[in-house]
Write an enzyme that holds these catalytic residues in place. Structure first.
Site, PDB file in Angstrom:
ATOM      1  N   HIS A   1       0.856  -1.186   0.000  1.00 11.50           N
ATOM      2  CA  HIS A   1       0.000   0.000   0.000  1.00 11.50           C
ATOM      3  C   HIS A   1       0.895   1.240   0.000  1.00 11.50           C
ATOM      4  CE1 HIS A   1      -3.154  -2.838   1.773  1.00 11.50           C
ATOM      5  NE2 HIS A   1      -3.449  -2.593   0.499  1.00 11.50           N
TER       6      HIS A   1
ATOM      7  N   ASN B   1      -3.509  -5.204  -2.945  1.00 10.59           N
ATOM      8  CA  ASN B   1      -3.781  -6.348  -2.072  1.00 10.59           C
ATOM      9  C   ASN B   1      -5.237  -6.816  -2.166  1.00 10.59           C
ATOM     10  OD1 ASN B   1      -2.612  -8.250  -0.355  1.00 10.59           O
ATOM     11  ND2 ASN B   1      -3.417  -7.232   1.481  1.00 10.59           N
TER      12      ASN B   1
ATOM     13  N   HIS C   1       3.096  -4.131   6.205  1.00 14.62           N
ATOM     14  CA  HIS C   1       2.109  -3.048   6.140  1.00 14.62           C
ATOM     15  C   HIS C   1       2.278  -2.162   7.362  1.00 14.62           C
ATOM     16  CE1 HIS C   1      -0.463  -4.905   2.903  1.00 14.62           C
ATOM     17  NE2 HIS C   1       0.318  -5.917   3.233  1.00 14.62           N
TER      18      HIS C   1
ATOM     19  N   GLU D   1       1.532  -6.148  10.041  1.00 14.26           N
ATOM     20  CA  GLU D   1       1.382  -4.700  10.255  1.00 14.26           C
ATOM     21  C   GLU D   1       2.406  -4.355  11.323  1.00 14.26           C
ATOM     22  OE1 GLU D   1      -1.056  -2.872   8.731  1.00 14.26           O
ATOM     23  OE2 GLU D   1      -2.560  -4.324   8.092  1.00 14.26           O
TER      24      GLU D   1
HETATM   25 ZN    ZN Z   1      -1.493  -2.292   3.985  1.00 10.83          ZN
END
Ligand code: ZN
Length: 439
Positions: free
Chosen positions: A120, A181, A221, A261
């Protein structure tokens, strides 16, 4: 960190992962729904204004600076790395990969791991940490035991940014504003089955996964602290991630991918990046090293000609198979330590073999030699090229003497062929610290 996979269970908060990754239930730009359905005020998906983002990006590498950092790494650490491209973004930015190994680019019977950052565009911490990780490995090779173990036993592939265009635009999607994603083919819904609509970044990663024999991987992420493993989607829509990279890896690449994450804040101040690297360094290293330190590893050969076989490896009770590589016949199966397993190896044209094994804390080697299936293949001998009349002539002419010599030669032929395979295995095992066996 051998316990990484078990410790991940502590983080398996599916609904939270979904929200952190942009699920449907995000009520507003900050905060999330917790597992009980209550809304939390914790700041997760910050939606900054453009001028705020520019200020936040201050101190982060631009795309061209990242490219330069990768190329400089490739020159400085050429003895343990190579740099290659897997394609280009919509805007033409090269998707550069660093491979780290003592034999980069060589096909070895070793597990391969990949890190992908910046899937992202507005989650840039991963791309910075991956460059720090590559340099740390290079600086500590032959000095630090973990760095040396990784470089000698694993092929580590690092794609710092999968979405350079999204990064340049300071947004989640790519230049076409597609969430990469959610762009992979999905096992339950045909949402991404139209190949022409697939983004170039997605296509590049898909062919990369098909071309390399990855054992495991992690995509990095930001915006939360979560570790998530397959499955993201389910047939009854209970988890709202469809078209994700993680599930596609698992199904089509034989690769166990984790979605990590790694920072609460998507855009921490740049001077916090070294601190975040220190927070994550040992976890990242141990995750890669676990491929060599745990699990069942081995090679699969044909007893007929000694060639490596791309056979399937199944574990009883686990509805999932991986394939050995076609070139070396090596396989690497991640399994929880301290467990008993029944391993079955199979391949069309060969008789399957099953063996029980007990996996302790450390990795074991388990090699297989498969016999061809069917009478014809199994009994195939050098006599096959000679019709019955030849034998008849031999018998008649010399009263069986030639036949006896022929049988002895035949016996020696098979003995030497089998010994060659075992000699190879023995040589490999003598240099291995693993408990080894051949089935
Ligand atoms: Zn992400």
């Amino acid at each position: 960190m051998e316990l990484l996979f078990s410790s991940l269970l502590l983080f398996l908060l599916g609904p939270i992962a979904s929200i952190a990754r942009g699920g449907d239930r995000i009520p507003n730009p900050s905060g999330f729904w917790d597992r009980s359905g209550e809304f939390s005020a914790r700041s997760l998906l910050q939606d900054h204004k453009p001028q705020e983002l520019e200020a936040l990006a201050d101190g982060y590498m631009s795309n061209s600076e990242l490219e330069k950092a990768i190329e400089e790494f490739g020159k400085r650490c050429a003895h343990i790395s190579r740099v290659y491209s897997i394609g280009k973004s919509v805007k033409g930015f090269p998707l550069l990969v660093i491979e780290i190994s003592d034999k980069p680019g060589k096909d070895e019977a070793e597990p391969a791991f990949k890190f992908i950052g910046n899937v992202h565009g507005d989650e840039p911490v991963g791309r910075e940490l991956l460059i720090l990780l590559a340099n740390w490995l290079c600086n500590n090779y032959m000095k630090d035991s973990l760095a040396t173990l990784i470089i000698k036993n694993v092929h580590l592939h690092i794609l710092p940014t999968m979405n350079p265009d999204g990064f340049a635009l300071r947004r989640r999607g790519n230049a076409n504003n597609v969430d990469l994603n959610r762009d992979f083919p999905d096992q339950f819904f045909p949402i991404n089955d139209v190949v022409d609509l697939r983004q170039p970044e997605t296509r590049a990663v898909m062919s990369w996964i098909k071309g390399q024999h990855f054992t495991a991987s992690a995509s990095l992420h930001g915006g939360a602290l979560v570790a998530n493993y397959p499955w993201d989607g389910s047939g009854d829509s209970r988890y709202p991630i469809y078209g994700g990279m993680q599930d596609w890896n698992y199904i089509h690449g034989g690769c166990l991918e984790l979605t990590l994450e790694i920072s609460d804040d998507k855009w921490p101040k740049a001077d916090e990046l070294p601190i975040l690297f220190e927070y994550n360094r040992m976890s990242m290293l141990n995750l890669v090293a676990s491929l060599a330190k745990t699990g069942i590893h081995g090679r699969i050969f044909s007893s007929h000609n000694g060639h490596p076989l791309p056979a399937s490896v199944m574990i009883k009770g686990i509805d999932y198979k991986i394939n050995a590589s076609g070139s070396s016949g090596d396989y690497h199966r991640i399994l929880a330590p301290s467990g008993s397993y029944e391993v079955t190896v199979s391949m069309p044209g060969y008789r399957a073999k099953t063996t029980p094994t007990f996996l302790q804390q450390y990795a074991i080697s388990l090699d297989f030699i498969l016999d061809p299936d069917g009478d014809d293949a199994h009994r195939r001998t050098p006599l096959d090229g000679c019709d019955c009349n030849c034998l008849g002539i031999l018998r008649r002419a010399h009263g069986g003497v030639y036949l006896a010599v022929f049988v002895i030669l035949l016996f020696l032929y098979f003995l030497l062929k089998r010994k060659a395979v075992f000699r190879f295995l023995k040589r490999r095992h003598s240099s291995s610290h693993r408990r080894v066996s051949v089935v």
